[in-house]
Design an enzyme around this catalytic site. Sequence first.
Site, PDB file in Angstrom:
ATOM      1  CD  GLN A  81      -1.160   0.034   3.715  1.00 11.68           C
ATOM      2  OE1 GLN A  81      -1.507  -1.084   4.098  1.00 11.68           O
ATOM      3  NE2 GLN A  81      -1.558   1.150   4.312  1.00 11.68           N
ATOM      4  CB  CYS A  87      -4.346  -1.404   5.620  1.00 13.12           C
ATOM      5  SG  CYS A  87      -5.452  -0.693   6.867  1.00 13.12           S
ATOM      6  CG  HIS A 379      -2.685  -2.309   9.524  1.00 11.25           C
ATOM      7  ND1 HIS A 379      -2.596  -1.517   8.410  1.00 11.25           N
ATOM      8  CD2 HIS A 379      -1.965  -3.430   9.243  1.00 11.25           C
ATOM      9  CE1 HIS A 379      -1.837  -2.116   7.497  1.00 11.25           C
ATOM     10  NE2 HIS A 379      -1.454  -3.289   7.966  1.00 11.25           N
ATOM     11  CG  ASN A 400       1.172  -5.941   7.007  1.00 10.29           C
ATOM     12  OD1 ASN A 400       0.280  -5.181   6.625  1.00 10.29           O
ATOM     13  ND2 ASN A 400       1.923  -5.666   8.058  1.00 10.29           N
TER      14      ASN A 400
END
Length: 459
Positions: A81, A87, A379, A400
Amino acid sequence: MTLGHTHTSQPTDAPDDSDRSLTPAQLEAYEKEFAARPANRLMQNAVTQTTVDDIALDRRIVTAIDHTVSHHLDDWKVTNQKRSGRCWMFAGLNLLRVGAAEKLGVKDFEFSQNYVLWWDKFERANHFLESVIDTSDRDVDDRTVAHLLGDPISDGGQWNMFVALVAKHGLVPKSAMPETESSSATGPMNRALMSLLRQGARDLRRAAAEGVEAQRARKAEVLGAVHRVLSIHLGTPPQSFLWQWRDSDQEFHRDGWTTPTEFAEAYVRIPLDEYVCLVHDPRESSPAGRTFTVEHLGNIVEAPPVVYLNADIDLLKRLTMEAVVGGEPVWFGCDVGQQMRADLGIWDAELFDYEAVYDASFELDKADRLLHHETQMTHAMLFTGVDVVDGAPRRWRVENSWGEEKADKGFWTMNDSWFGEYVFEVAVRRSALPPELSAALDEPPIVLPAWDPMGALAD
């Protein structure tokens, strides 16, 4: 007669200023107490030369963690990102790209994150301006109005907001609307958008005396400026595109001209409308088994409200584990910065022993951290693996969206202790819920104020 003021005596039980101020005697006592313990000087010497996290890192936990898990789904590259707060979009699109890649016969595939960003910003500008119209009879320093003006168009979001975007605007492949400088670094664009929207809020509030039609006319002008800013920074979202690709066996395919809605219908392989958002909010004011919503939270005006169901943390763990073991990744939101070691790519609830460093207790539990502004969801990511021992999760594997440089090529490891303390929400199928919780989703939600921490946006 004395003019100007009258003397009023202090109540006999009023606090003495000497009890309220720091005195030389107190300061001397604190300094002596600090100097009396050799451990304090040792820590001072260490922390003034080295980061406190390096000093507090518990080596026993680090050496006990490896990145292997018993159930491992991911066989693809992580996304990035970059310098944006997308996210929640990346996690949602990462969930969807698994089925799309399988159908396309390719190993790696990405939907356009920039396309979703464009529509989220434009829809959210409209949502914000409608909230301004709805609250234009309140003072500008009203708490709700101040909350709206404080962050009119951030990058962050929640699961229901992602689903709403896909349902209304569909999806496109990354090649149809690739990244731009501003999609990967949203700060300058956001500054322009925030200025336009706050200026628009001023004008809409001033126009309130002329009626809603006057307000909406001004709103249309503001949205025209927002559209220009987004198109200049991000490009123009395609209304249709020619889709063709070559699969992993080098066989060529062409679907022809298609729209974003048609593309989503063809390549989203999971039923998004069957997913619900479970949260763990242990505050006494938030009973388990009830649904909640937050005032003015959302991005698309006509979309269903952002609703989540409060449940016990053990249920969130069990349903997540069952989904991953069954072959499906799970979207989740958490407070990512707590007890995190970025270079190692690990989370553990006791990763850093700050109590030993500072000789001070840090004892707020999850409920107190929410109440006292110590934690909230910050997040969103994707669970892609779980290590199951004797039927219970021991650690988790996480995709992630921070690139490949950290952790196991961008896949992080979370000990189960961290899940309990810092995970706030997961998106699971409604059919997986116990019957009583599934029935609770049909009850009217409890409405929380706009500033409640459970309305925090993952970015």
